[in-house]
Design an enzyme around this catalytic site. Structure first.
Site, PDB file in Angstrom:
ATOM      1  N   HIS A  43     113.802  -2.776  73.156  1.00  0.00           N
ATOM      2  CA  HIS A  43     115.247  -2.653  73.337  1.00  0.00           C
ATOM      3  C   HIS A  43     115.564  -1.360  74.084  1.00  0.00           C
ATOM      4  O   HIS A  43     114.843  -0.370  73.946  1.00  0.00           O
ATOM      5  CB  HIS A  43     116.000  -2.741  72.002  1.00  0.00           C
TER       6      HIS A  43
ATOM      7  N   ASP B   8     118.628   0.146  73.874  1.00  0.00           N
ATOM      8  CA  ASP B   8     119.686   0.925  73.213  1.00  0.00           C
ATOM      9  C   ASP B   8     119.100   1.855  72.147  1.00  0.00           C
ATOM     10  O   ASP B   8     117.973   1.672  71.691  1.00  0.00           O
ATOM     11  CB  ASP B   8     120.755  -0.001  72.600  1.00  0.00           C
TER      12      ASP B   8
ATOM     13  N   ASP C 155     111.925   5.439  69.041  1.00  0.00           N
ATOM     14  CA  ASP C 155     112.585   4.139  68.842  1.00  0.00           C
ATOM     15  C   ASP C 155     113.551   3.861  69.981  1.00  0.00           C
ATOM     16  O   ASP C 155     114.730   4.133  69.857  1.00  0.00           O
ATOM     17  CB  ASP C 155     113.299   4.154  67.490  1.00  0.00           C
TER      18      ASP C 155
ATOM     19  N   GLU D  63     120.047  -4.032  70.097  1.00  0.00           N
ATOM     20  CA  GLU D  63     119.117  -4.280  68.990  1.00  0.00           C
ATOM     21  C   GLU D  63     119.547  -3.510  67.760  1.00  0.00           C
ATOM     22  O   GLU D  63     119.454  -3.990  66.636  1.00  0.00           O
ATOM     23  CB  GLU D  63     117.687  -3.881  69.390  1.00  0.00           C
ATOM     24  N   GLU D  64     120.033  -2.278  68.002  1.00  0.00           N
ATOM     25  CA  GLU D  64     120.359  -1.396  66.881  1.00  0.00           C
ATOM     26  C   GLU D  64     121.612  -1.831  66.126  1.00  0.00           C
ATOM     27  O   GLU D  64     121.953  -1.264  65.105  1.00  0.00           O
ATOM     28  CB  GLU D  64     120.510   0.057  67.372  1.00  0.00           C
TER      29      GLU D  64
ATOM     30  N   GLU E  95     108.030  -1.699  68.815  1.00  0.00           N
ATOM     31  CA  GLU E  95     108.660  -0.760  67.869  1.00  0.00           C
ATOM     32  C   GLU E  95     107.583   0.173  67.316  1.00  0.00           C
ATOM     33  O   GLU E  95     106.406  -0.187  67.264  1.00  0.00           O
ATOM     34  CB  GLU E  95     109.311  -1.534  66.714  1.00  0.00           C
TER      35      GLU E  95
HETATM   36 ZN   LIG Z   1     113.929   0.042  67.477  1.00  0.00          ZN
END
Ligand SMILES: [Zn+2]
Length: 393
Positions: free
Chosen positions: A79, A81, A111, A143-144, A171
């Protein structure tokens, strides 16, 4: 930016990571600037890609295929974001990569822009080597905030001319291969009753009492689910959690509105649909009860986020292939956090989670990733490039 030690020609993961961290790609903002940057890197390497925009047109996912699209390949999923930094006490600016003692600090370093940078740094290597098998890049947004951007991207990946044989969601797992995590459903419930004077409660419909009854019913469901059923997880059961309950303004008024938020985390291998049906029954019962007091009353339900569990068999070929690529001797593990991996698995693509960094540093001040961790991710990309260049025996 300080460069990674090594040959002049080695892909420069830290330089790209520095660029990525400088984009404030917090989930509530547009991600089109970081998408432009990634698109430029892909174009420079002659890699075709497409954007999958959201309805508002202010965010997009990227899907790129490097190599023969008619063969089953490997998806690298991430991701773009990051979570906000408000209220956090950072030692250096969060959106400027800062190198100290072999660690690169910045929002998203672990992350999961460290993984994104590792992938992007190797795009030219993939472009030169992926003759036998394609490497797909699938980069999402939002995603977050509950994997909101991934479903369209996952659908596009599943609709590729040949279904990928493996998806690696990068991740942070310290480069260990994770094969399972719980699924999650989070909802907001708004109870609309009828206000009135507290001396005449029989003419009103108390929204706080109705919301409290829902909270009690959810807690009772959680207690029922509390049966040890998979020791690979902590806790080893599916859980229900009421996180907030707000309502009422004054003691002498019957409250006409209350809002409650809850989540359920379901173990892989359990019937998530059954748990959700039981939750729906609780909410329907609450709606019926309050409507007996006031016909106009209602219980409104919004989904905050939802993603399925990941349940790839630990002894599957996918896990074995990912462990080889990651050069991981450690036993495969389960995760306490959720990822987009469950969505890929649900679409029929064997999926694991494996990437550099540590989730315990994520979402906090002074998030960092080690240069050694980035180098390990780079070695994984090199192994993938080698594998993509050869037809498997
Ligand atoms: Zn993540």
């Amino acid at each position: 930016m300080t460069r990674l030690e090594g040959k002049e020609t080695s892909p420069d993961i830290t330089a790209i990571l520095g660029d990525l961290i400088a984009f404030e790609s917090v989930s509530h903002r547009s991600n089109l600037d970081i998408v432009d940057y990634i698109g430029a890197l892909l174009r420079k390497a002659g890699v075709p890609y497409r954007l999958i925009p959201n309805a508002a047109g202010d965010k997009a996912s990227i899907l790129a295929t490097i190599g023969p699209v008619e063969r089953p390949g490997i998806v690298l999923s991430a991701h773009t974001d990051v979570v906000p930094v408000e209220g956090q006490d950072w030692s250096s600016p969060p959106f400027a990569a800062t190198l100290r003692d072999g660690r690169l600090y910045g929002r998203g370093s672990s992350d999961m822009k460290g993984f994104v940078a590792s992938v992007l740094a190797y795009v030219p290597v993939f472009a030169a080597s992926a003759r036998a098998m394609p490497v797909h890049l699938a980069l999402s947004y939002d995603e977050e905030i509950g994997c909101a951007g991934a479903p369209d991207l996952v659908a596009a990946v599943a609709a590729l001319p040949m279904r990928p044989s493996l998806c690696i969601v990068g991740e942070p797992t310290g480069m260990r291969v994770a094969y399972a995590h719980k699924g999650k459903l989070a909802r907001r419930v708004t109870v609309l009753g009828r206000g009135g004077h507290s001396a005449l409660p029989h003419r009103a419909a108390n929204a706080v009492e109705a919301a409290a009854a829902i909270a009690c019913d959810l807690a009772a469901l959680g207690a029922e689910l509390r049966v040890v059923s998979n020791e690979a997880f902590d806790p080893p059961w599916s859980s229900v959690h009421v996180g907030s309950l707000h309502g009422g303004g004054a003691l002498n008024l019957v409250p006409d509105r209350a809002v409650l938020e809850f989540e359920v985390r379901t173990l892989p291998g359990t019937d998530a649909a059954d748990v959700i049906a039981r939750i729906d029954a609780i909410l329907q019962r609450a709606r019926r009860r309050i409507r007996e007091q006031a016909a106009e009353a209602d219980v409104r339900v919004e989904e905050i986020s939802a993603y399925p569990s990941l349940d790839t068999p630990a002894d599957s070929a996918a896990v074995g292939a990912a462990r080889e690529l990651a050069a991981s001797d450690a036993p495969p593990l389960t995760l306490a956090f959720g990822t987009e991996a469950g969505l890929y698995a649900e679409a029929g693509i064997p999926t694991v989670v494996c990437g550099p960094g540590d989730i315990s540093r994520a979402h906090k001040a002074d998030e960092w990733i080690g240069l050694d961790e980035l180098a390990a991710a780079g070695r994984m990309m090199q192994r993938l490039a080698d594998r993509a260049s050869q037809v498997p025996q």
